[in-house]
Every structure is written in C-alpha cells, then in structure tokens.
Design an enzyme around this catalytic site. Sequence first.
Site, PDB file in Angstrom:
ATOM      1  N   GLU A 278      -5.411   5.554  30.637  1.00  0.00           N
ATOM      2  CA  GLU A 278      -4.337   4.567  30.658  1.00  0.00           C
ATOM      3  C   GLU A 278      -4.627   3.453  31.664  1.00  0.00           C
ATOM      4  O   GLU A 278      -4.329   2.279  31.418  1.00  0.00           O
ATOM      5  CB  GLU A 278      -3.001   5.248  30.990  1.00  0.00           C
ATOM      6  N   ASP A 359     -11.431   4.662  27.031  1.00  0.00           N
ATOM      7  CA  ASP A 359     -12.120   5.954  27.151  1.00  0.00           C
ATOM      8  C   ASP A 359     -13.367   5.827  28.023  1.00  0.00           C
ATOM      9  O   ASP A 359     -13.666   6.702  28.852  1.00  0.00           O
ATOM     10  CB  ASP A 359     -12.514   6.473  25.764  1.00  0.00           C
TER      11      ASP A 359
END
Length: 413
Positions: A278, A359
Amino acid sequence: MNTFTYLFLTLLGLSLLTEVWLAARHIRYIAANRNTVPGAFRSKITLADHQKAADYTIAHTRFGRIENAYGTGLLALWTLGGGLDWLDQMLRVIGWGELATGVVFILSTLVIMGLLELPVSVYRTFVIENRFGFNKTTPRLFLADTIKQALLFGILGAPLALAALWLMQEAGELWWLYVWLLWSGFTMLLVWAYPTLIAPFFNKFKPLKEGMVRERIQALLERTGFRTRGIFVMDGSRRSAHGNAYFTGFGKTKRIVFFDTLLEHLNEREIEAVLAHELGHFKRRHVIKRMLLTFGISLFGLALLGWLVTQPWFYSGLGMSQPSMHAALMLFMLIGPVFTFFLQPLFAWGSRRHEYEADSFAADQTDAAELVSALVKLYRENASTLTPDPLHSVFYDSHPPATLRIAHLTGKT
C-alpha cells in the site's frame, strides 16, 4: 427518434451484449478449472478452498448478468421511456423556479435510483454473501447504514447540486470550467474529511495496540519516510468476513487502516508486507496520478457537456421534451458510462500496472516471500478465484490475476 437516439441504443445494446458474453466466458473458464488447483498454489490452497472460490465467483458473475440487464432496462426507461421527462414535468407544475426545480429533480432522481437498486444490494448481501459465509451484516445494521447514507447524501449532495446548477445558469459560457473547479474542490474536501468525519459515521476505529505488529509497521514507515496521523483497526467484521487494508486521506489526515478480519489471518511479517504494498502506491505517486486522471476526464466531460446543453437533439434524442441545465446534467451522468464502456480495459490495464509497481516496491522494502504468503492467505480467505477468464480479467480486473501476480513476486525472491 433522431440519429443520437440510434447511437445511444446501439452502444447500450453492445455494452450489454459484451457484458453478457464476457460473463459467460468467465463462468465457463472457472467451471472448467474448478477441480484443479493451479500448480503454484497446490501446496498452499486446498481443492475445497479452490472450489469454494470458484463457486463464489460464479454465483456473483451469474447474478451480475441479471444486475446488468436490470440496470440497462432502468436506464432505457429513465431516458427513452420518458421517466426523467415525466419527473421533470411533475416538478415544474409546482412552480418553484428553475434552480429549485433543478435541485429537487436531481436529488429525486438519485434517490429513486437508489431505491430501485436496493433489492440488488439486499440480494448480494443476504443471499450470495450469506450462502458463502461472508455476510455479518444484520438487517438492522443494513437499514441503519442505508439511512446514514441517505442522510449523508442529502447533507453533501444538496449544496453541491445547488452550487453546480447556479453556476451552470449564471456563470456564462465558461460555466463548465467553474463547475469543474467546484467538483475538484469538493472531491479534495471529501478525501480530506473522509478519515475523521465520514468513515467514523459508519465504523469504529481503534488505534493499533502496542506490540510486534506496531513495531514492524513503525520501522517500515521510518525507513520509507512515510508520515501518518495514526494506525487504526476498523471493525470490518461487523459487516463482512472479508479482510482488507487501506490508506485514506492526504496531508495531515493520512491514516493507515486495517480491517480486524485481516489482522486475524496474517502474521506480523505478512502484515508488514501488505502495508509495504500500500505504501508503494503512495511512493510511486499512483494516488496522485489517478486523481489527476480523474480530474482530467471530468474536465473534458464538463467541456463536452458545455457544448451539449446547446444542442436540441441531445435532449430529444434521450426522451426529454424541455431542455434545461438540470436535465442535461442528469442525462450526461446517466449515459456517460455507456459511451465510455469500451475504454474500461484501458483503465484496468493502468490499474494492474500500478499493482505490479506497488508489489515491486513491497519486495524491495520487505521479504517478497512474505507478501506472497499474505496474498495466498487473502485469496483463500476472501474466496478470490485463482483462475479468472483471461479476457474477462483484461477487460475488468483492477488487479493482476493471482497466478501472474505471484509469478511476478516469486521472481523477486
């Protein structure tokens, strides 16, 4: 019917047919792979869990076809069926004046639309989610949420509609620019106010307790240079068994929020990896990029509407007998998704690209294997299918398919 009517009907029909076709592909593909867990997941997800995810996704997709047909029918009734025109004429009889009539027209339309869509929400919550063990919402809580949403809509929507229509009527030919500035400012205000004023209206937020999880999160925030007003746990389990985490707000109101259901299933290293993902969205400026894209699209849309309000065929082609600013605004809001439907894969591609970048950021800041482990658990606990139809995924999915996402991360371990 004029040429614009035929264009609208053509796109409306093509959109529905495309949705039905993609849903059918999705269902067939998932069903064909229901009895085989993908190789990368065989040691981590049982066949029973894989089959549950398949059945859950198929149930949602099947109902989605009905929902799409229902929504298409309602849109046709609102426009060519004369629904908006009838409501407009009924309100004009009262004699409130153009501005007051316009505000009531817009708010009434949105309220009626919400009521007509309520059965869809009820079925998803109390039938599909219940069947698969995810629903925790009681009828009383569902009703309370609905009433709160209606109150919030009235408090925020009425002044916004009043200001927008006043600008459309009084600000001259460049009214669309001033409405865009109003809308952009209102959006930023909501982003700022949501964490502290709006979200607590529906959920309870408690600071994350001291311990290993908090220590790892604080260390991650320090080494990435991210500042936040707090780390909170939300009572997501009151409504659903699904787990999630998110950032909200901007500037001094930024908050990190974990669903209590997510904390139940992940260990501290996995939680750190999810948070790093995040954080990647912020560090790679995805939030700003998406906001700027949204503002750019809305500016173009309002400029287009600035031209359409002067075109009689725009109103007559969509079932309105009397041109007005409020009718133009409502029509534009309703038909916009029809004319932008086939741009959806482009937006989905951009979102998936951002997910890969986030990611990668998480893999650089934490152990990629921990993020893989966390994602596998979330796929299992949320019953997310591991085998979506590739074309359906390209068209709709904001996140990469599980196999591709795990393969991308595995290459970084």
